[in-house]
Scaffold this motif. Sequence first.
Motif, PDB file in Angstrom:
ATOM      1  N   ILE A  48     -10.467  -2.503   1.400  1.00 42.67           N
ATOM      2  CA  ILE A  48      -9.072  -2.291   1.769  1.00 42.67           C
ATOM      3  C   ILE A  48      -8.904  -2.352   3.277  1.00 42.67           C
ATOM      4  O   ILE A  48      -7.956  -2.894   3.798  1.00 42.67           O
ATOM      5  CB  ILE A  48      -8.586  -0.938   1.226  1.00 42.67           C
ATOM      6  CG1 ILE A  48      -8.397  -1.058  -0.285  1.00 42.67           C
ATOM      7  CG2 ILE A  48      -7.291  -0.517   1.873  1.00 42.67           C
ATOM      8  CD1 ILE A  48      -7.902   0.186  -0.928  1.00 42.67           C
ATOM      9  N   MET A  97       0.827  -1.200   0.000  1.00 43.19           N
ATOM     10  CA  MET A  97       0.000   0.000   0.000  1.00 43.19           C
ATOM     11  C   MET A  97       0.864   1.255   0.000  1.00 43.19           C
ATOM     12  O   MET A  97       1.996   1.248   0.484  1.00 43.19           O
ATOM     13  CB  MET A  97      -0.938   0.010   1.218  1.00 43.19           C
ATOM     14  CG  MET A  97      -1.879  -1.180   1.280  1.00 43.19           C
ATOM     15  SD  MET A  97      -2.941  -1.204   2.752  1.00 43.19           S
ATOM     16  CE  MET A  97      -4.073   0.127   2.359  1.00 43.19           C
ATOM     17  N   HIS A 134      -3.399  -0.024  -3.447  1.00 42.47           N
ATOM     18  CA  HIS A 134      -3.620  -1.259  -2.704  1.00 42.47           C
ATOM     19  C   HIS A 134      -3.426  -2.423  -3.653  1.00 42.47           C
ATOM     20  O   HIS A 134      -4.180  -2.596  -4.610  1.00 42.47           O
ATOM     21  CB  HIS A 134      -5.021  -1.319  -2.098  1.00 42.47           C
ATOM     22  CG  HIS A 134      -5.292  -2.628  -1.405  1.00 42.47           C
ATOM     23  ND1 HIS A 134      -6.162  -3.559  -1.894  1.00 42.47           N
ATOM     24  CD2 HIS A 134      -4.756  -3.158  -0.280  1.00 42.47           C
ATOM     25  CE1 HIS A 134      -6.171  -4.619  -1.095  1.00 42.47           C
ATOM     26  NE2 HIS A 134      -5.326  -4.389  -0.110  1.00 42.47           N
ATOM     27  N   GLY A 193      -3.018  -2.914   7.346  1.00 51.09           N
ATOM     28  CA  GLY A 193      -3.688  -2.528   6.112  1.00 51.09           C
ATOM     29  C   GLY A 193      -4.919  -1.676   6.324  1.00 51.09           C
ATOM     30  O   GLY A 193      -5.697  -1.459   5.391  1.00 51.09           O
TER      31      GLY A 193
END
Length: 492
Positions: A487, A107, A120, A442
């Motif tokens: 995401i 990312m 991503h 993340g």
Amino acid sequence: MEDLPSHLISEILSSGRLGPADLARVEATCRMFRSGGHVAFTGGEFASLVEYAAYRICQNHEMFASLSQEAKVALLERCGGIWKKALRFLKSVEGSSGTVETASGNMQVSTGRYHTLLIHDSSVYSCGSSLCGVLGHGQDITQCGSFRRVNLPSLSQVVNISASHNHTAFVMQTGEVFSCGDNSSYCCGHGEAGRTIFKPTRIEALDGIPCKQVATGLSFTVILTGNGQVYTCGSNSHGQLGHGDTHDRSEPKLISLFEGLGKVVQVAAGASYTFAVTDDGVVHSFGSCTNFCLGHGDQHDELLPRAIQHFCRRNTHIVRVSAGDEHAVALDSSGYVYTWGRGYCGALGHGDETDRTSPEPLTNLKNKIAVQVCARKRKTFVLTDEGSAYAFGWMGFGSLGFPDKGTSDKVMKPMFLESLRSHYISQISTGLYHTVAVTRKGLVFGFGDNERGQLGHEWMRGCLKPTEIVVQRGIDDTGTTNGNVAIAAQSG
């Protein structure tokens, strides 16, 4: 596993494919990796086989190899003699200007004036205002209140992004560079001006020149190639393109001076000035020196790259630098931070609003090992190797992440971002009035102004403290269903 020869295990661990977190998990799951006594060839020099593997990975790391012996010793001492910690520093710094590894994939976040870009797993998402095409979604979309996937060549993966005031640039895994946005100053590099580019378009002048990083300033672009050369294009009113004149360039042109100065490893673009860091740790600056941003102790524009002597005289090896609108911040090879430029609102972190004409160490963070520095208009962020975020400067619109202003809207010294204590922050980027951070798991958090949707929160105009952003499955610019999962999952 214990039946395998120790040298074979060492080769596997030090192959370069495992990061600091991977080595830590290996060490935690098997006793044989925690005791140096099980590894005959370590000779008792390393505490464990994993520590020896970290040592070997560090020796082969490009950044570590470029350090002087003195700088290598200094880094290891700062890390308490622990090679795993030194490796974490190297990997974190490396990812600060590109993508970072997270539990959800690679990312990167980059914030522009009123928009945000997010990589991503090789796809790019954007949100915010797109009045001049900066989101890359086409002419019909002027604003996105939530993240939407940008349509780029399907066979190419995006590895680096940069968002500025009025234009955006993307680097593909193939080394190609794409750009979009307001091209009235040639900053998109397509050889013509006067028209807005609403969708990412390949810069043909760079065909056959593999690139790895882009930095977008106010109406100009800086491009770093895989072999350490620098190309620039766009507005050149202050010499920010580094060619020895003030003529604009409609297509990327090589800065020939770097041929004799060394391999460039990172570039940064401010409002009208540029930084380039070479592999020997020297910072070269050029362009506008308003507010002393170039770090030379004066306010004279530089038309060619000039080394910042403050660092050279002290043998300070700089590994990363960030160019704000009115000030700058640098990170050295031992994790120390330096700031200079305009001190308004405490943006330099020294406890006052005094300008600094040349780099000054940030003593308030001397006991922390910094791994990323980020400067924008009147504010600065610093990330440490423990995943903590520190912020200082102007608190306007909540873009520093502190919900309680108290009696002042200024933070004069680095302050720990308490609201993100439970998260390991891997990367952070701040725009004009908003900030976005990515965690090791993340997750994506945003705070500050959201009047134009730049935080990706459709349901709020702004937030004073970090609030999680979720990028759901959606539709891309072609009307095709985006198969990527969210995401960031909702946190508890």
